[in-house]
Design an enzyme around this catalytic site. Structure first.
Site, mmCIF file in Angstrom:
data_model
loop_
_atom_site.group_PDB
_atom_site.id
_atom_site.type_symbol
_atom_site.label_atom_id
_atom_site.label_comp_id
_atom_site.label_asym_id
_atom_site.label_seq_id
_atom_site.Cartn_x
_atom_site.Cartn_y
_atom_site.Cartn_z
ATOM 1 N N ASP A 127 0.873 -1.174 0.000
ATOM 2 C CA ASP A 127 0.000 0.000 0.000
ATOM 3 C C ASP A 127 0.905 1.218 0.000
ATOM 4 O O ASP A 127 2.141 1.086 -0.041
ATOM 5 C CB ASP A 127 -0.944 -0.013 1.204
ATOM 6 C CG ASP A 127 -2.233 0.761 0.952
ATOM 7 O OD1 ASP A 127 -2.171 2.010 0.882
ATOM 8 O OD2 ASP A 127 -3.303 0.138 0.840
ATOM 9 N N HIS A 143 -3.253 4.269 -3.542
ATOM 10 C CA HIS A 143 -2.662 3.392 -2.523
ATOM 11 C C HIS A 143 -1.280 2.896 -2.956
ATOM 12 O O HIS A 143 -0.943 1.723 -2.796
ATOM 13 C CB HIS A 143 -3.582 2.212 -2.217
ATOM 14 C CG HIS A 143 -4.883 2.609 -1.578
ATOM 15 N ND1 HIS A 143 -4.965 2.977 -0.258
ATOM 16 C CD2 HIS A 143 -6.140 2.720 -2.080
ATOM 17 C CE1 HIS A 143 -6.219 3.291 0.025
ATOM 18 N NE2 HIS A 143 -6.945 3.156 -1.060
ATOM 19 N N GLU A 187 -10.444 4.255 -4.731
ATOM 20 C CA GLU A 187 -10.107 5.490 -4.014
ATOM 21 C C GLU A 187 -9.041 6.329 -4.722
ATOM 22 O O GLU A 187 -8.160 6.902 -4.086
ATOM 23 C CB GLU A 187 -9.683 5.166 -2.581
ATOM 24 C CG GLU A 187 -10.819 4.569 -1.758
ATOM 25 C CD GLU A 187 -10.472 4.363 -0.300
ATOM 26 O OE1 GLU A 187 -11.355 4.541 0.558
ATOM 27 O OE2 GLU A 187 -9.315 3.997 0.003
#
Length: 598
Positions: free
Chosen positions: A254, A308, A379
């Site tokens: 991540d 991420h 996201e």
């Protein structure tokens, strides 16, 4: 070929280790009185039940093995199930195995399954496993296929028959594949418990036919935000095996850290890991994949992007490769990402795609030929790209405006180019594969129904949705023909309840998250993101709640948690006996007094 005795030094060492670590190799129920299975399928003490002619059992665990249609089997079988009330008393060291399989590889797989099975059942012994006058137990496992492929088309069905004569007990397991046979051994272990004296007890006869409804039954573990040692990962895999779950979704990298060794690009781990002790070597990853496979579990590795992704990618400029990621560790973080630290891959840097292809090369080599990858994809923070001059400048040079549609197109091209790389890697490494592998992405703005078909072809992308139970996204995607993996965020996000306004979901809430019967629903996953959990608390955060989802994904029962609770309590005890540290779900008094704590 017959194993004359299932006595292996490694198993005995594991047994001693369990006794040393936990004091007792099993959760020892109250054995001072006799127990009765009532007409309402409750195991109660004799004086509480007050039933004259009922069969008496020496312990609650003994009673539970055949109380109710499914006894102590977890997850609930989907086919026929009949269990005897009588018991045999046996010594686990004297169980014999006969393996009938079409190839050396499948034979060896079942032999390893036998070893794991014996290791598990000896942990149920309450005192000494050794029994001089033991009933002889002969286990025959027959597997039809030599194919060791484990994917969404693998047949995991099995048949289990137990019968007892005057001289011996015969266990007959039949399965199309080694994975179905493995599940049968797991069910067999559910029909065994410790005896208050020495040795073990097993139902004297049984017949179970079983197969899972959904081929994807997973647990996601995030080891990037907080590093998890391999021991915790193996414990998670062991608990998954006990639950007949079959996909370990490893969110290994991540923006926070990149602990995974990529041999072709060592800079990823060098610049991305928290420290030298917080890494996963290629050998460790390979061994973990093999460990999981022997327990009927795939390891699905996620390389998240374009969002991420930050730490681990920051070495581009010093290597003359430019900014492969942007907004890395940018402040104030709220302007550039969902949570700190920020970081997002640069979709207009060709070197980034070259490095991603090198990562795919490593992953394709370390995993089995049929395995795919998870590309992340959620996201994406448009403001990061929109505030990065080199990206906006190049977009204008390419004829793009800076509208939302333009950024969505850029985002979709990221997935398209990486999919091409993934296909090239697999075509070169595994030329015998005739059909390109599908890959998985998270639901996002890109998967919104009004424009998903423009950006993500249904033939190539599987959508893992993380929306609430009442969100219309899943049925809409299914109508459009997309394959879906469900991770209901208001039931199966196990990190909820520990931050912000999120709510904790107990095992009943997890269990009652019913699934639609649709062939395009591959299954689902429970997810544990690690912002607020580390190696000291992760097992209790996942287990036993993930086991509630395991039954939902295996059999999707029409009944609710109320009918499953006593089998679930016994399932939790089995996890403890195997060295897992699951959270408590009710007071012990409620477990011992069935029917009093609805």
């Amino acid at each position: 070929m017959i194993w004359k005795y299932a006595v292996v030094s490694l198993i005995f060492a594991q047994y001693l280790l369990t006794v040393s670590a936990f004091g007792s190799p099993a959760i020892e129920p109250d054995t001072s009185d006799q127990w009765i299975c009532t007409s309402t399928e409750l195991c109660q003490l004799d004086d509480a039940a007050n039933i004259g002619d009922a069969k008496r059992y020496e312990s609650q665990h003994d009673c539970r093995m055949s109380c109710g249609k499914y006894g102590a089997i977890w997850p609930m079988p989907t086919g026929s199930c009949s269990l005897a009330q009588e018991r045999i008393h046996f010594d686990p060291w004297k169980v014999r195995f006969n393996v009938v399989a079409p190839s050396p590889a499948s034979t060896q797989f079942i032999r390893e399954t036998n070893r794991i099975f014996v290791s598990n059942i000896i942990k149920e012994c309450l005192r000494n496993c050794t029994l001089e006058q033991s009933k002889e137990v002969l286990v025959k496992a027959t597997v039809n296929s030599s194919d060791l492929t484990l994917d969404w088309s693998t047949d995991e069905s099995y048949q289990l028959v137990i019968r007892t004569t005057g001289t011996a007990t015969f266990v007959d397991i039949k399965a199309p594949t080694v994975y179905g046979a493995r599940h049968a051994f797991e069910t067999l272990s559910n029909l065994i418990t410790g005896c208050k004296d020495n040795g073990l007890l097993m139902v004297s006869s049984a017949r179970v036919t079983d197969r899972p409804i959904y081929p994807h039954r997973g647990v996601l573990l995030d080891t990037a935000r907080n590093f998890m040692p391999l021991k915790q990962i193996r414990n998670t895999i062991d608990a998954m095996a006990a639950s007949k779950m079959n996909v370990f979704h490893w969110h290994v990298v991540d923006t926070h850290s990149f602990p995974l060794e990529i041999t072709r690009v060592p800079e990823m781990q060098r610049f991305g890991a928290y420290g030298a002790g917080n890494t996963y070597s290629r050998i460790e990853t390979s061994n973990m994949i093999k460990y999981a496979r022997l327990r009927g579990i795939r390891v699905l590795i996620e390389i998240d992007g374009p969002s991420h992704a930050g730490n681990g990618w920051q070495w581009g400029p010093m290597a003359g490769m430019g900014n492969m990621a942007v907004c890395i560790n940018q402040k104030p973080w709220r302007n550039y990402c969902i949570q700190p630290p920020c970081g997002q891959l640069n979709p207009l840097n060709s070197n980034m795609y070259s490095i991603m292809k090198e990562i795919y090369e490593d992953l394709a080599e370390v995993g089995p030929p049929e395995e795919t990858i998870h590309m992340g994809g959620d996201e994406v923070y448009i403001s990061c790209w929109n505030n990065t001059q080199e990206i906006t400048k190049k977009m204008r040079e390419m004829g793009y405006d800076l509208s939302l549609d333009s950024f969505y197109k850029l985002w979709s091209q990221f997935h398209e180019k990486n999919l091409e790389s993934w296909d090239e890697v697999n075509q070169r490494q595994y030329p015998h594969l005739k059909v390109p592998k599908s890959t998985i992405v998270w639901s996002s703005h890109l998967t919104d129904p009004e424009h998903i078909e423009k950006y993500l072809p249904k033939e190539r992308f599987i959508i893992q949705t993380w929306v609430s139970a009442d969100d219309p996204l899943n049925p809409v995607l299914l109508r459009k023909g997309y394959r879906v993996i469900v991770s209901t965020k208001d039931a199966w996000y196990l990190d909820h309840g520990f931050w912000g306004r999120t709510q904790y979901y107990n095992w009943a809430k997890v269990y009652n998250n019913k699934m639609e019967n649709n062939s395009n629903i591959l299954g689902g996953e429970v997810c544990i993101w690690s912002e607020y959990v580390d190696q000291n608390s992760v097992e209790a955060r996942i287990w036993p709640r993930a086991g509630a989802a395991a039954e939902r994904l295996w059999s999707n029962p029409k009944t609710n948690s109320l009918q499953a609770q006593y089998r679930f309590y016994r399932y939790r005890d089995r996890l403890i006996s195997r060295g897992i540290r699951p959270d408590a779900v009710v007071p012990k008094w409620c477990i011992l007094n069935e029917g009093h704590c609805f």
